[in-house]
Design a protein around this motif. Structure first.
Motif, PDB file in Angstrom:
ATOM      1  N   VAL A  23      54.202  46.501  59.148  1.00  0.00           N
ATOM      2  CA  VAL A  23      55.625  46.169  59.287  1.00  0.00           C
ATOM      3  C   VAL A  23      55.922  45.801  60.740  1.00  0.00           C
ATOM      4  N   SER A  24      55.369  46.574  61.667  1.00  0.00           N
ATOM      5  CA  SER A  24      55.577  46.309  63.088  1.00  0.00           C
ATOM      6  C   SER A  24      55.042  44.929  63.474  1.00  0.00           C
ATOM      7  N   HIS A  25      53.859  44.584  62.962  1.00  0.00           N
ATOM      8  CA  HIS A  25      53.274  43.276  63.283  1.00  0.00           C
ATOM      9  C   HIS A  25      54.144  42.137  62.739  1.00  0.00           C
ATOM     10  N   VAL A  26      54.705  42.312  61.553  1.00  0.00           N
ATOM     11  CA  VAL A  26      55.586  41.292  60.985  1.00  0.00           C
ATOM     12  C   VAL A  26      56.834  41.132  61.845  1.00  0.00           C
ATOM     13  N   LEU A  27      57.426  42.252  62.248  1.00  0.00           N
ATOM     14  CA  LEU A  27      58.671  42.208  63.024  1.00  0.00           C
ATOM     15  C   LEU A  27      58.457  41.660  64.431  1.00  0.00           C
ATOM     16  N   ASN A  28      57.332  42.007  65.043  1.00  0.00           N
ATOM     17  CA  ASN A  28      57.124  41.675  66.450  1.00  0.00           C
ATOM     18  C   ASN A  28      56.208  40.480  66.679  1.00  0.00           C
ATOM     19  N   GLY A  29      55.575  40.003  65.612  1.00  0.00           N
ATOM     20  CA  GLY A  29      54.663  38.879  65.770  1.00  0.00           C
ATOM     21  C   GLY A  29      53.461  39.204  66.621  1.00  0.00           C
ATOM     22  N   THR A  30      53.030  40.461  66.637  1.00  0.00           N
ATOM     23  CA  THR A  30      51.946  40.901  67.520  1.00  0.00           C
ATOM     24  C   THR A  30      50.562  40.680  66.937  1.00  0.00           C
ATOM     25  N   ARG A  31      50.486  40.383  65.644  1.00  0.00           N
ATOM     26  CA  ARG A  31      49.190  40.130  65.026  1.00  0.00           C
ATOM     27  C   ARG A  31      49.419  39.316  63.752  1.00  0.00           C
ATOM     28  N   PRO A  32      48.520  38.362  63.436  1.00  0.00           N
ATOM     29  CA  PRO A  32      48.688  37.591  62.203  1.00  0.00           C
ATOM     30  C   PRO A  32      48.680  38.492  60.966  1.00  0.00           C
ATOM     31  N   VAL A  33      49.553  38.167  60.005  1.00  0.00           N
ATOM     32  CA  VAL A  33      49.651  38.908  58.758  1.00  0.00           C
ATOM     33  C   VAL A  33      49.549  37.903  57.616  1.00  0.00           C
ATOM     34  N   LEU A  34      48.800  38.264  56.555  1.00  0.00           N
ATOM     35  CA  LEU A  34      48.661  37.358  55.414  1.00  0.00           C
ATOM     36  C   LEU A  34      50.030  36.967  54.870  1.00  0.00           C
ATOM     37  N   PRO A  35      50.195  35.712  54.454  1.00  0.00           N
ATOM     38  CA  PRO A  35      51.518  35.238  54.014  1.00  0.00           C
ATOM     39  C   PRO A  35      52.145  36.092  52.920  1.00  0.00           C
ATOM     40  N   HIS A  36      51.356  36.506  51.919  1.00  0.00           N
ATOM     41  CA  HIS A  36      51.944  37.283  50.826  1.00  0.00           C
ATOM     42  C   HIS A  36      52.338  38.678  51.303  1.00  0.00           C
ATOM     43  N   THR A  37      51.577  39.229  52.258  1.00  0.00           N
ATOM     44  CA  THR A  37      51.934  40.538  52.815  1.00  0.00           C
ATOM     45  C   THR A  37      53.196  40.423  53.649  1.00  0.00           C
ATOM     46  N   ARG A  38      53.254  39.388  54.468  1.00  0.00           N
ATOM     47  CA  ARG A  38      54.452  39.158  55.285  1.00  0.00           C
ATOM     48  C   ARG A  38      55.690  39.025  54.400  1.00  0.00           C
ATOM     49  N   GLN A  39      55.558  38.258  53.300  1.00  0.00           N
ATOM     50  CA  GLN A  39      56.701  38.061  52.414  1.00  0.00           C
ATOM     51  C   GLN A  39      57.114  39.373  51.754  1.00  0.00           C
ATOM     52  N   ALA A  40      56.133  40.213  51.412  1.00  0.00           N
ATOM     53  CA  ALA A  40      56.451  41.511  50.806  1.00  0.00           C
ATOM     54  C   ALA A  40      57.251  42.377  51.778  1.00  0.00           C
ATOM     55  N   VAL A  41      56.868  42.333  53.038  1.00  0.00           N
ATOM     56  CA  VAL A  41      57.595  43.108  54.055  1.00  0.00           C
ATOM     57  C   VAL A  41      59.012  42.562  54.216  1.00  0.00           C
ATOM     58  N   LEU A  42      59.137  41.239  54.290  1.00  0.00           N
ATOM     59  CA  LEU A  42      60.460  40.639  54.448  1.00  0.00           C
ATOM     60  C   LEU A  42      61.354  40.942  53.249  1.00  0.00           C
ATOM     61  N   ASP A  43      60.775  40.913  52.056  1.00  0.00           N
ATOM     62  CA  ASP A  43      61.547  41.236  50.856  1.00  0.00           C
ATOM     63  C   ASP A  43      62.020  42.689  50.896  1.00  0.00           C
ATOM     64  N   ALA A  44      61.147  43.588  51.356  1.00  0.00           N
ATOM     65  CA  ALA A  44      61.527  45.001  51.446  1.00  0.00           C
ATOM     66  C   ALA A  44      62.623  45.206  52.483  1.00  0.00           C
ATOM     67  N   ILE A  45      62.528  44.500  53.595  1.00  0.00           N
ATOM     68  CA  ILE A  45      63.574  44.585  54.630  1.00  0.00           C
ATOM     69  C   ILE A  45      64.917  44.146  54.061  1.00  0.00           C
ATOM     70  N   ASP A  46      64.875  43.044  53.315  1.00  0.00           N
ATOM     71  CA  ASP A  46      66.113  42.522  52.736  1.00  0.00           C
ATOM     72  C   ASP A  46      66.654  43.473  51.664  1.00  0.00           C
ATOM     73  N   ARG A  47      65.764  44.007  50.864  1.00  0.00           N
ATOM     74  CA  ARG A  47      66.172  44.895  49.772  1.00  0.00           C
ATOM     75  C   ARG A  47      66.785  46.194  50.307  1.00  0.00           C
ATOM     76  N   LEU A  48      66.200  46.730  51.363  1.00  0.00           N
ATOM     77  CA  LEU A  48      66.663  48.017  51.901  1.00  0.00           C
ATOM     78  C   LEU A  48      67.759  47.866  52.957  1.00  0.00           C
ATOM     79  N   GLY A  49      67.977  46.619  53.409  1.00  0.00           N
ATOM     80  CA  GLY A  49      68.971  46.425  54.458  1.00  0.00           C
ATOM     81  C   GLY A  49      68.526  47.008  55.789  1.00  0.00           C
ATOM     82  N   TYR A  50      67.222  46.980  56.036  1.00  0.00           N
ATOM     83  CA  TYR A  50      66.689  47.563  57.273  1.00  0.00           C
ATOM     84  C   TYR A  50      67.058  46.708  58.479  1.00  0.00           C
ATOM     85  N   THR A  51      67.544  47.340  59.544  1.00  0.00           N
ATOM     86  CA  THR A  51      67.860  46.671  60.807  1.00  0.00           C
ATOM     87  C   THR A  51      66.998  47.267  61.900  1.00  0.00           C
ATOM     88  N   PRO A  52      66.127  46.461  62.541  1.00  0.00           N
ATOM     89  CA  PRO A  52      65.269  47.006  63.598  1.00  0.00           C
ATOM     90  C   PRO A  52      66.092  47.543  64.763  1.00  0.00           C
TER      91      PRO A  52
END
Length: 358
Positions: free
Chosen positions: A18-47
């Motif tokens: 999740v940290s890598h997706v948010l900060n761009g600190t390491r490449p993440v597989l597209p489907h994994t990245r999308q799963a994280v983004l979907d979870a952020i949107d679903r939960l209303g998470y604000t960094p």
């Protein structure tokens, strides 16, 4: 309130992912990245950006210092910078240096004190204090639109992004010469700006390519603003042998030149032809419609963000200057009939097709 751990559980990944997706600190597989983004949107998470900046020493913010933000050209650059920053999860802090070297240094210092990760700056005609400040504090910076010679006396070099200037200006001049004009004047910008120097050089190149003699009385400085252009255009029209065609070196000066022509009761292009550097939204609505060079202003902004982020990721990369191509927009203020083909100059390419990187 949702936490990063909640996002990780919902997406079925680790907190580190999740940290890598948010900060761009390491490449993440597209489907994994999308799963994280979907979870952020679903939960209303604000960094928690404040907490993150304390850990990473990064605020994910960019300082933008651009004069004359009300100018449509710089407004479009701002839109490009904003779009590029938003795409990569960065916010913008914006300041207007007012093309004043002392104010420029102060506003850049204020942005730096806000702990922006890097700067994008359209420098003034005398950026010595600016360059010295950036060098002392080792601030990652991209200059846009106007180039700065930062190599003298061991000064640090910076990445730069701008449009081609000389060749497009030469093309306007040769186009007018192809139409039979022999007294072609240039309303140039503020002395000291790289864009002013390059457009004057392009003007002279266009004259030479057309077999015309350079006349210093036909080059005047409108200082990159409307009132100045109006004043110097009036002076051109008062010459004993006035020009039959004008090239204006930015959109604000085009407006000033048109005011001066109107005040003299001169019609474009019947009495005097006009071509301008900078296309703008209403250029097509004038009568006659304005023949112009269109700069890729939004692209300049987005490319400046890209170059800055690459610099932040790899500070030791060689510095570079990226020049983007312009487009000749053929309309009727040059004297060509509506819908006519543009005359071809035998030594001139039909279009500005390639930008350059150095």
């Amino acid at each position: 309130m949702a936490t990063m751990a909640d996002v990780a559980r919902s997406a079925g990944v680790s907190v580190a992912t999740v940290s890598h997706v948010l900060n761009g600190t390491r490449p993440v597989l597209p489907h994994t990245r999308q799963a994280v983004l979907d979870a952020i949107d679903r939960l209303g998470y604000t960094p928690n950006t404040l907490a993150r900046s304390l850990v990473t020493s990064r605020t994910r913010s960019i300082g933008l210092a651009v004069s004359a933000i009300s100018n449509p050209y710089f407004t479009e650059i701002l839109q490009g910078v904003e779009a590029g920053a938003l795409e990569h999860g960065y916010s913008l802090l914006i300041a207007d240096p007012h093309d004043d070297p002392e104010h420029e240094r102060r506003v850049v210092q204020l942005l730096h004190e806000r702990r922006v990760d890097g700067m994008i700056v359209a420098p003034s005609a005398n950026p010595r204090e600016l360059v010295a400040y950036l060098g002392r504090h080792d601030v990652p910076t991209v200059f846009l639109d106007r180039l700065v010679d930062t190599c003298a006396e061991g000064a640090p070099r910076y990445d730069q992004v701008c449009a081609e200037s000389a060749e497009p200006t030469a093309d306007l001049v040769t186009h007018l010469a192809d139409l039979g004009h022999r007294r072609i004047a240039l309303v140039a910008g503020l002395p000291g700006l790289s864009t002013t120097r390059e457009r004057i050089a392009g003007y002279r190149r266009g004259l030479a390519a057309s077999g015309l003699t350079y006349d210093e009385h036909l080059v005047v400085h409108g200082d990159s603003e409307s009132a100045g252009a109006e004043r110097v255009t009036a002076a051109l029209l008062s010459l004993a042998d006035p020009p039959t065609a004008l090239v204006t070196a930015n959109n604000a000066m085009t407006i000033g030149a048109l005011r001066a022509l109107r005040d003299r009761g001169l019609a474009v292009p019947d009495d005097i032809a006009l071509c301008c550097f900078d296309d703008f939204a209403w250029a097509d609505l004038f009568s006659p419609r304005l023949t112009a060079v269109a700069q890729p202003s939004k692209e300049i902004g987005t490319q400046a963000v890209r170059v800055l982020l690459e610099r932040l990721a790899a500070p030791d990369l060689p510095t570079r200057t990226l020049r983007l191509p312009c487009v000749f927009v053929h309309r009727t203020s040059c004297g060509c009939p509506e819908g006519s083909a543009r005359p071809e100059h035998p030594e001139r390419p039909a279009q500005f097709e390639k930008g350059t990187i150095s």
